[in-house]
Design a protein around this motif. Structure first.
Motif, PDB file in Angstrom:
ATOM      1  N   ILE A 141      21.599   2.017  38.457  1.00 44.23           N
ATOM      2  CA  ILE A 141      22.309   2.905  37.449  1.00 44.23           C
ATOM      3  C   ILE A 141      22.645   3.988  38.129  1.00 44.23           C
ATOM      4  N   LEU A 142      21.681   4.879  38.743  1.00 44.65           N
ATOM      5  CA  LEU A 142      22.141   6.190  39.140  1.00 44.65           C
ATOM      6  C   LEU A 142      23.102   6.186  40.472  1.00 44.65           C
ATOM      7  N   SER A 143      23.058   4.973  41.225  1.00 44.01           N
ATOM      8  CA  SER A 143      24.109   5.121  42.194  1.00 44.01           C
ATOM      9  C   SER A 143      25.457   4.722  41.690  1.00 44.01           C
ATOM     10  N   ALA A 144      25.647   3.762  40.657  1.00 47.61           N
ATOM     11  CA  ALA A 144      26.823   3.739  39.932  1.00 47.61           C
ATOM     12  C   ALA A 144      27.421   4.916  39.157  1.00 47.61           C
ATOM     13  N   VAL A 145      26.540   5.656  38.504  1.00 47.21           N
ATOM     14  CA  VAL A 145      27.017   7.001  37.903  1.00 47.21           C
ATOM     15  C   VAL A 145      27.484   8.046  39.064  1.00 47.21           C
ATOM     16  N   LYS A 146      26.946   8.104  40.083  1.00 50.39           N
ATOM     17  CA  LYS A 146      27.264   9.146  41.002  1.00 50.39           C
ATOM     18  C   LYS A 146      28.453   8.525  41.729  1.00 50.39           C
ATOM     19  N   LEU A 147      28.699   7.346  42.253  1.00 53.98           N
ATOM     20  CA  LEU A 147      29.497   6.540  43.143  1.00 53.98           C
ATOM     21  C   LEU A 147      30.815   6.265  42.479  1.00 53.98           C
ATOM     22  N   PHE A 148      30.626   5.733  41.273  1.00 59.85           N
ATOM     23  CA  PHE A 148      31.804   4.971  40.799  1.00 59.85           C
ATOM     24  C   PHE A 148      32.432   5.995  39.439  1.00 59.85           C
ATOM     25  N   TYR A 149      31.488   6.763  39.028  1.00 61.34           N
ATOM     26  CA  TYR A 149      32.037   7.550  37.783  1.00 61.34           C
ATOM     27  C   TYR A 149      31.926   9.092  38.247  1.00 61.34           C
ATOM     28  N   LYS A 150      31.472   9.301  39.417  1.00 64.67           N
ATOM     29  CA  LYS A 150      31.608  10.731  39.749  1.00 64.67           C
ATOM     30  C   LYS A 150      30.804  11.721  38.981  1.00 64.67           C
ATOM     31  N   LYS A 151      29.909  11.334  38.485  1.00 66.59           N
ATOM     32  CA  LYS A 151      29.025  12.119  37.641  1.00 66.59           C
ATOM     33  C   LYS A 151      27.723  12.364  38.111  1.00 66.59           C
ATOM     34  N   GLN A 152      26.979  13.312  37.656  1.00 64.18           N
ATOM     35  CA  GLN A 152      25.739  13.653  38.282  1.00 64.18           C
ATOM     36  C   GLN A 152      24.639  13.922  37.247  1.00 64.18           C
ATOM     37  N   LEU A 153      23.478  13.171  37.387  1.00 65.30           N
ATOM     38  CA  LEU A 153      22.519  13.317  36.333  1.00 65.30           C
ATOM     39  C   LEU A 153      21.309  14.289  36.873  1.00 65.30           C
ATOM     40  N   ALA A 154      20.740  15.102  36.154  1.00 67.29           N
ATOM     41  CA  ALA A 154      19.738  16.115  36.402  1.00 67.29           C
ATOM     42  C   ALA A 154      18.794  15.259  36.816  1.00 67.29           C
ATOM     43  N   PHE A 155      17.578  15.973  37.491  1.00 66.33           N
ATOM     44  CA  PHE A 155      16.394  15.314  37.941  1.00 66.33           C
ATOM     45  C   PHE A 155      15.554  14.600  36.832  1.00 66.33           C
ATOM     46  N   LEU A 156      15.197  15.413  35.895  1.00 62.72           N
ATOM     47  CA  LEU A 156      14.514  14.895  34.823  1.00 62.72           C
ATOM     48  C   LEU A 156      14.926  13.586  34.095  1.00 62.72           C
ATOM     49  N   PRO A 157      16.181  13.369  33.550  1.00 62.91           N
ATOM     50  CA  PRO A 157      16.581  12.278  32.956  1.00 62.91           C
ATOM     51  C   PRO A 157      16.658  11.223  34.007  1.00 62.91           C
ATOM     52  N   ALA A 158      16.997  11.448  35.229  1.00 56.75           N
ATOM     53  CA  ALA A 158      17.126  10.405  36.355  1.00 56.75           C
ATOM     54  C   ALA A 158      15.599   9.912  36.369  1.00 56.75           C
ATOM     55  N   PHE A 159      14.707  10.841  36.674  1.00 51.42           N
ATOM     56  CA  PHE A 159      13.366  10.382  36.818  1.00 51.42           C
ATOM     57  C   PHE A 159      12.960   9.502  35.690  1.00 51.42           C
ATOM     58  N   ILE A 160      13.110   9.939  34.516  1.00 47.22           N
ATOM     59  CA  ILE A 160      12.654   9.160  33.232  1.00 47.22           C
ATOM     60  C   ILE A 160      13.361   7.916  33.180  1.00 47.22           C
ATOM     61  N   VAL A 161      14.667   7.805  33.498  1.00 47.02           N
ATOM     62  CA  VAL A 161      15.250   6.665  33.547  1.00 47.02           C
ATOM     63  C   VAL A 161      14.450   5.421  34.520  1.00 47.02           C
ATOM     64  N   MET A 162      14.177   6.019  35.738  1.00 44.94           N
ATOM     65  CA  MET A 162      13.606   5.164  36.848  1.00 44.94           C
ATOM     66  C   MET A 162      12.029   4.862  36.440  1.00 44.94           C
ATOM     67  N   LEU A 163      11.412   5.734  35.901  1.00 42.85           N
ATOM     68  CA  LEU A 163      10.103   5.389  35.435  1.00 42.85           C
ATOM     69  C   LEU A 163       9.919   4.572  34.326  1.00 42.85           C
ATOM     70  N   THR A 164      10.860   4.641  33.515  1.00 40.78           N
ATOM     71  CA  THR A 164      11.041   3.745  32.224  1.00 40.78           C
ATOM     72  C   THR A 164      11.160   2.351  32.641  1.00 40.78           C
ATOM     73  N   THR A 165      11.889   2.134  33.663  1.00 46.70           N
ATOM     74  CA  THR A 165      12.323   0.616  33.954  1.00 46.70           C
ATOM     75  C   THR A 165      11.151   0.216  34.803  1.00 46.70           C
ATOM     76  N   GLN A 166      10.404   0.994  35.529  1.00 49.99           N
ATOM     77  CA  GLN A 166       9.298   0.442  36.520  1.00 49.99           C
ATOM     78  C   GLN A 166       8.196   0.058  35.510  1.00 49.99           C
ATOM     79  N   VAL A 167       7.689   1.023  34.338  1.00 50.52           N
ATOM     80  CA  VAL A 167       6.626   0.885  33.420  1.00 50.52           C
ATOM     81  C   VAL A 167       7.090  -0.058  32.436  1.00 50.52           C
ATOM     82  N   LEU A 168       8.517  -0.703  32.154  1.00 55.28           N
ATOM     83  CA  LEU A 168       8.670  -1.735  31.285  1.00 55.28           C
ATOM     84  C   LEU A 168       8.314  -3.007  31.894  1.00 55.28           C
TER      85      LEU A 168
END
Length: 398
Positions: A141-168
């Motif tokens: 998800i983070l790679s697609a946002v940065k490489l394909f959509y040229k957007k940047q996610l801040a550290f905190l939301p990116a960390f929460i997204v990654m942590l959520t998928t792992q804990v899920l």
């Protein structure tokens, strides 16, 4: 599982004073012959060397596998590599680190070297390594946002997204523990391979006359597999996929669609690279026959029946696009500009989407997506029905 001697297993259990009884017999014969039933509670587990080697293995494997994941031909180092590599390091630390007892006589008494490197420490180190060996799914998800959509996610939301998928994943495992963990029938073939390796590296055996010990057998297989893989993996990478049918007519689209092992159906093609042979199921040597056959039948149905039917019947304009591709297309076959349909708030711009037109995928990519969603439902249904049958069987037995 190869190299396990059932008689030797029973002899070791008997020597330990814990010969298996009929009540303890596992219904899965592979588990019964591979996993020992004895335990030594005096073995130290949470040792200094376990923490050092475990955390180091986790960090190194997570960095290396994630770093090389972006390559067209990604390099992946499994936890088995760390499982083998940490054995000499563990024994070296056991011989060189001081045996001094710190804070002796107090509640916080500890020593950095409680004795020889043992199998329990080794298992925990491998668990650490296995935790870092797998790539975090949210990285896509983070790679697609940065490489394909040229957007940047801040550290905190990116960390929460990654942590959520792992804990899920841990959450689902807990919810379905009764169905997927506790039943004796829910065994994992690949784990038996690691159990065999642990036993080969730690159990002391007497070499049978005219035979080999588990440790010797492991080293022979390790050397032979490395010697074989170096050719298709490094010197002759063409051996990864030999599509001899394409040699008949290199310029024919139909011939390439039928015979290409990388961009077509792969009819008649074969590979001498073990990573190619084992890519569809991890390792056919570890998986039981019924699992391999099940995956093979499903693959043949999707690859040689469903996908060609969709393509050559031109369903959803399938012939406009390549037979095998992971790209997104417009209705005329050109590549879809995904950034054009996203506004400044990173939301779907319906006006721009109506102008660009609907998305199209190749026939194989569309079937793969559909099958991916179907497997989620099938897993839940299979687990639910299996538990109902198990409950009925238990009631009838009682």
């Amino acid at each position: 599982m190869a190299g396990i001697n059932p008689d030797l297993v029973r002899e070791n259990l008997a020597a330990a004073g814990a010969a298996p009884s009929d009540d303890d017999e596992c219904p899965i014969k592979e588990v019964e012959l591979t996993v020992p039933k004895t335990d030594d509670p005096t073995m130290p587990v949470l040792t200094f060397r376990m923490w050092v080697l475990g955390i180091t293995s986790c960090v190194i494997l997570s960095f290396v596998n994630q770093f090389y994941w972006y390559r067209t031909e990604p390099l992946s180092i499994s936890s088995i590599a760390a499982q083998v590599a940490t054995v000499p390091l563990g024994h070296l630390m056991a011989r060189t680190i001081t045996t001094r007892v710190f804070f002796k006589g107090q509640w916080c008494e500890f020593t950095m070297n409680p004795g020889p490197f043992n199998i329990k420490e080794h298992v925990l180190i491998t668990i650490f390594a296995n935790s870092g060996a797998g790539s975090v799914y949210a990285t896509h998800i983070l790679s697609a946002v940065k490489l394909f959509y040229k957007k940047q996610l801040a550290f905190l939301p990116a960390f929460i997204v990654m942590l959520t998928t792992q804990v899920l994943g841990f959450g689902w495992a807990g919810l379905f523990r009764r169905f997927l963990v506790e039943p004796a029938e829910m065994w994992w073939p690949s784990n038996l391979v690691q159990v065999s390796i642990f036993r080969s590296l730690h159990e002391q055996e007497k070499r049978p006359k005219g035979g080999t010990t588990l440790n010797q057998f492991f080293m022979i297989v390790l050397i032979c597999s490395f010697s074989y893989y170096i050719f298709p993996g490094y010197f002759l990478q063409i051996l990864t996929s030999v599509s001899w049918i394409c040699w008949i007519n290199k310029k024919s689209i139909l011939v390439n669609q039928l015979g290409s092992g990388q961009n077509g159906l792969g009819i008649g093609s074969f590979g001498l690279d073990w990573s190619t042979i084992a890519s569809y199921l991890g390792s056919p040597l570890a998986s039981p026959w019924f699992a391999t056959a099940n995956v093979t039948v499903g693959f043949c149905l999707m690859m040689f029946v469903v996908t060609p039917t969709v393509y050559w019947n031109n369903i959803y304009q399938a012939k406009t696009f390549p037979f095998y591709s992971t790209e997104l297309f417009k209705s005329d076959g050109s590549r879809y500009n995904t950034t054009a349909i996203i506004n400044s708030n990173f939301q779907l711009d319906k006006v721009a989407y109506a102008k660009e037109g609907p998305l199209y995928m190749s026939a194989f990519f569309a079937m793969s997506y559909g099958l991916g969603f179907a497997t989620l439902t099938a897993t839940i249904v299979h687990g639910y029905i299996g538990q109902d049958e198990r409950d009925i069987w238990e009631i009838e037995e009682s």
